[in-house]
Scaffold this motif. Structure first.
Motif, PDB file in Angstrom:
ATOM      1  N   LEU A 125     -27.975 -26.120  38.456  1.00 36.04           N
ATOM      2  CA  LEU A 125     -28.879 -25.156  39.069  1.00 36.04           C
ATOM      3  C   LEU A 125     -28.824 -25.293  40.584  1.00 36.04           C
ATOM      4  O   LEU A 125     -29.109 -26.354  41.145  1.00 36.04           O
ATOM      5  CB  LEU A 125     -30.316 -25.388  38.586  1.00 36.04           C
ATOM      6  N   ARG A 139     -23.654 -21.723  35.582  1.00 40.61           N
ATOM      7  CA  ARG A 139     -24.827 -22.593  35.496  1.00 40.61           C
ATOM      8  C   ARG A 139     -24.714 -23.562  34.322  1.00 40.61           C
ATOM      9  O   ARG A 139     -25.296 -24.646  34.354  1.00 40.61           O
ATOM     10  CB  ARG A 139     -26.099 -21.756  35.344  1.00 40.61           C
ATOM     11  N   TYR A 154     -25.900 -28.678  32.696  1.00 42.62           N
ATOM     12  CA  TYR A 154     -26.609 -27.551  33.306  1.00 42.62           C
ATOM     13  C   TYR A 154     -26.654 -27.777  34.813  1.00 42.62           C
ATOM     14  O   TYR A 154     -27.049 -28.846  35.288  1.00 42.62           O
ATOM     15  CB  TYR A 154     -28.029 -27.429  32.750  1.00 42.62           C
TER      16      TYR A 154
END
Length: 704
Positions: A702, A652, A700
């Protein structure tokens, strides 16, 4: 510096998590709404030798724009311009006018026309699936001006999950200059993609790239020198490399079902370039010096709409595209008050460049699908450009008239395969609004004597029409008089490219791939800018230009280790038709590349080291004193980049840190390489970079 603290933090975190037991993660495959994702908008690998740069390679070196990643490629050179911030490409010694740059097979409009001589820093790579590089003339399928090669940028068209959100920040030093306020390079990116249903997909990507400029031996925007009670106009104000702020927005809506596929893409690009005058103005007024500078700002806006429909109809594969692009650049000249650090007044405000481009292309493959040995591809291509042209750092005449330029082409490519041989003859009828009709031809032949060996020969037209700038450019001010020439003739010639490729499987863990290319370009009526007297310049068909050389690339992989070694030896011969006697021998240059990559699975970490050697360049120019031709030389230099890329928290979170230009190249000594061929050029140096820089990228990811 603060960036050093970030880098140290990244290294510490990487070491800590490398020591943990790895967590088993089920990697999500991308959802392919259109069948084979790798085939969408790709260049035919049977017709041409295609080199691919993957999204992983782009991400691993922290590349944000096209210049960042192409700088280390063999047979490619990137030339930056510190004044206007542009970085342009050359291949085989041929400038960006001879290299066509496409996004999903559609040429990109720019402030210098379309498709060619594009500013590579304006092409953002945050939402890119891969980059395809093809060397050699490709005029039949991609039109005039695709002489040296084609670079095709393929955007992402799938998502790894129902929802995917990626956000990243990247901080980078500019040489030794960095802070959060007014130094360094600061990049932010946000990408959101969503599989609406089994057939509908949408995505949006926004990027901001804030390059604060490179001061080097200058002192920035608000500097002025004081000498006793007076002002010292020492020429140290401003930047060596001017600041530039870029914003990019991409959106896509896509539908795919059975043999019918459609997508619409919208792109918006905004750029603000600030040019700060090195000289200042001062006068004593009421006992205090009034200190001002005459500065400029250029704001570019580009809108790009694109729709593509593709699929299969009765065994015929079709691809239809339609694009409308518009670009404007506004120029503002203003007086800046250095004591109060604010703009005092606007002196000039105008739009000095505007361009509209309509583009449509249709390709139909497998037209002879019932024949076991023959196949036929046919298509059309239409381009229509309207507007006027300019460059960011010049003052333009107010008398520039709006012009238009159009191409209306049809083309066909026949394929014949028998045993280990295959042939691909092709023709294109180019209809140019200025130059009438021209038949462009090519023939490609492949021979595979064994399963792991491929021999290929590609011979074809090296046809190039004058660019919008060549024809209509106009720059007239106190220091310049440069005008386009609407009476130019197209360039023509022939291109040869021979390649041999062998793949060797040593064992289950290692393999080698070797590639050798021999190339030759012979171009007549080459267009160059020349001095026609009284410091007036125009463009003329004056040269016969030849390129001869070879290159080899060798890839070796063993388990998680990969290496690539490349070597290129290229000679350029140029004979000026305006001179009764001038040298026309080949002047050769040696280039070399090396890439080392290693993946450490347990720590989920990738290491890369890239090295490029750019050999000495030579070019003839006329010595003003002796009136004889002598060789000007640009010295050799080397570039090295290194990076570490690591995943955390079940992939992630991703950290990439690295260094660019480790050998700290800033200027390269040069005598006459940038001169107009056959004319005097003083010995000088070229600004090729802003020295060693360090970057840290935090991403990041997701998946929902």
């Amino acid at each position: 510096m603060r960036i050093a603290s970030f880098i140290c933090f990244g290294v510490i975190v990487g070491n800590l998590y490398a020591q943990r037991d790895s967590v088993s993660v089920n990697k999500l495959d991308e959802v392919l709404l259109f069948g084979n994702e790798q085939s969408i908008n790709s260049i035919n690998k049977e017709l041409f030798s295609v080199k691919t740069i993957s999204a992983q390679q782009i991400n691993q070196v922290g590349a944000n724009n096209l210049a960042d990643i192409l700088n280390q490629q063999l047979n490619i050179n990137i030339t930056p311009n510190a004044a206007d911030g542009r970085s342009t490409i050359s291949m085989f010694g041929l400038s960006g006018d001879y290299v066509k740059i496409l996004i999903d097979n559609v040429p990109l409009v720019s402030d210098n026309g379309y498709g060619n001589n594009i500013d590579l820093t304006q092409i953002n790579l945050e939402d890119i699936a891969r980059i395809e590089i093809v060397e050699g003339a490709m005029g039949v399928l991609y039109g005039d001006n695709a002489v040296a090669g084609v670079i095709n940028i393929i955007t992402k068209k799938s998502s790894p999950s129902k929802w995917n959100i990626r956000a990243s920040v990247q901080e980078e030093t500019v040489g030794e200059e960095y802070n959060f306020d007014d130094e360094g390079r600061h990049i932010q990116n946000l990408n959101i993609s969503h599989n609406i249903s089994d057939h509908w997909y949408t995505s949006a990507n926004f990027s901001r790239n804030d390059f604060k400029g490179f001061k080097n031996n200058y002192f920035g925007k608000d500097y002025f020198g004081l000498s006793g009670n007076g002002v010292n106009n020492d020429g140290r104000r401003g930047y060596e490399w001017n600041p530039k702020l870029q914003h990019t927005l991409n959106t896509m809506l896509k539908y795919g079902k059975n043999d019918f596929n459609f997508f619409y893409k919208f792109n918006y690009y905004n750029e603000t370039l600030d040019i700060y005058n090195h000289a200042i103005n001062s006068r004593l007024q009421n006992g205090e010096y009034d200190i001002t500078a005459n500065d400029e700002q250029f704001i570019s806006n580009r809108f790009r709409h694109e729709a593509q429909v593709f699929g299969k109809l009765n065994q015929v594969d079709y691809n239809l595209s339609l694009s409308y692009q518009t670009q404007t650049r506004d120029r503002e000249k203003y007086t800046y008050d250095l004591r109060r650090q604010q703009t005092r007044r606007i002196d000039v405000s105008m739009t000095n460049q505007e361009s509209d481009l309509w583009f449509s292309k249709g390709t139909f493959e497998n037209l002879l699908s019932r024949s076991p040995n023959f196949n036929l591809t046919a298509g059309y291509e239409i381009t229509y450009q309207q507007g006027y042209d300019a460059v960011a750092s010049g003052a333009y005449s107010d008398n520039i008239a709006e012009k238009d330029l159009g191409n209306y082409d049809v083309f066909s490519q026949l394929s014949f395969a028998k045993n280990n041989w295959s042939f691909y003859p092709g023709v294109r009828l180019n209809n140019n609004s200025n130059y009438g009709s021209k038949l462009i031809w090519s023939n490609s032949a492949n021979y595979k004597p064994a399963k792991d060996i491929k021999l290929q020969a590609v011979v074809g037209s090296a046809y190039k029409t004058p660019t919008y700038t060549n024809l209509y450019y106009e720059l007239i001010d106190a220091n310049h008089d440069v005008q386009g020439n609407p009476d130019l003739n197209p360039e023509d010639g022939i291109s040869y490219l021979f390649s041999a490729e062998k793949k060797s499987l040593l064992n289950k863990d290692s393999h080698i791939q070797n590639n050798l290319k021999i190339f030759h370009f012979d171009i007549d009526d080459k267009i160059d800018r020349v001095n026609i007297g009284d410091n007036k310049f125009t463009y003329l068909n004056i040269a016969e230009y030849k390129v001869l050389g070879f290159s080899t690339e060798n890839n070796f992989s063993y388990k998680n280790f990969q290496t690539n070694i490349g070597l290129s030896y290229t000679g350029i011969s140029q004979s000026l038709e305006t001179e009764t006697s001038n040298p026309d021998d080949y002047l050769f240059s040696l280039n070399a590349t090396a890439a080392l990559r290693y993946y450490w699975p347990k720590a989920e970490t990738r290491f890369s080291l890239l090295l490029k050697y750019n050999g000495e360049l030579q070019q003839y120019f006329r010595d003003n004193e002796t009136n004889e031709f002598v060789k000007g030389t640009q010295e050799d230099y080397s570039l090295m980049d290194a990076s570490i890329n690591k995943y955390f928290f079940e992939k992630r979170f991703e950290v990439t840190l690295g260094a660019r230009n480790i050998f700290n190249v800033v200027r390269v000594n040069n005598s006459a390489i940038t001169a107009t061929p056959g004319h005097e050029a003083p010995e000088t140096s070229l600004l090729f970079g802003y020295g060693r820089s360090y970057f840290l990228k935090l991403l990041y990811n997701l998946n929902i």
